[in-house]
Design an enzyme around this catalytic site. Sequence first.
Site, PDB file in Angstrom:
ATOM      1  NE  ARG A  88     -40.097 -18.113 -37.153  1.00  0.00           N
ATOM      2  CZ  ARG A  88     -39.882 -19.397 -37.410  1.00  0.00           C
ATOM      3  NH1 ARG A  88     -39.827 -19.834 -38.644  1.00  0.00           N
ATOM      4  NH2 ARG A  88     -39.748 -20.263 -36.439  1.00  0.00           N
ATOM      5  CD  GLU A  91     -42.751 -19.058 -41.091  1.00  0.00           C
ATOM      6  OE1 GLU A  91     -43.206 -20.183 -40.838  1.00  0.00           O
ATOM      7  OE2 GLU A  91     -42.390 -18.236 -40.219  1.00  0.00           O
ATOM      8  CB  SER A 114     -36.614  -0.800 -58.375  1.00  0.00           C
ATOM      9  OG  SER A 114     -35.224  -0.597 -58.276  1.00  0.00           O
TER      10      SER A 114
END
Length: 159
Positions: A88, A91, A114
């Site tokens: 997730r 995603e 960074s």
Amino acid sequence: MNRNEITEQIVVARLAKGLSWQELADAIGRPVMWTTSALLGQHPIPAELGRVLVKKLGIDESAVPTLAAVPMRGGLPTSVPTDPTIYRLYEALQVYGGAIKELIHEQFGDGIMSAINFHADVQKKPHPSGDRVVVTFNGKFLPYQWVSADDTPDVGVGH
């Protein structure tokens, strides 16, 4: 013993002793996100802190040198993560990654966030329709710098 075997021992010992990641972080005075990541093999743990952790976990002190070694960071077992929680997050980056990149460039210029000079946090936020997960990534902005062969930064057009 290799790092993966030590990580397995850490996870099993933590659960067997009923210790939270926060309790382990508190034992060494480090942030919970860093400590959890380090104990899962993503950061070297200074030997003096490693000794505290192995004692608290009840695992053999022979793990300390491996915990102190610089690890091979990153990498997941598959190119697309299959663990539902990690997937997730993956995603979310697929959906919002392009927008985040554009907004970083618009607000900061050509560069990156960074992950070396970095802080991450997870918080639980109560909400009437169900608790919310708040994930914060806080990384230093690093502008791209083109350098010439003699390592003198070029001003102007990149190569």
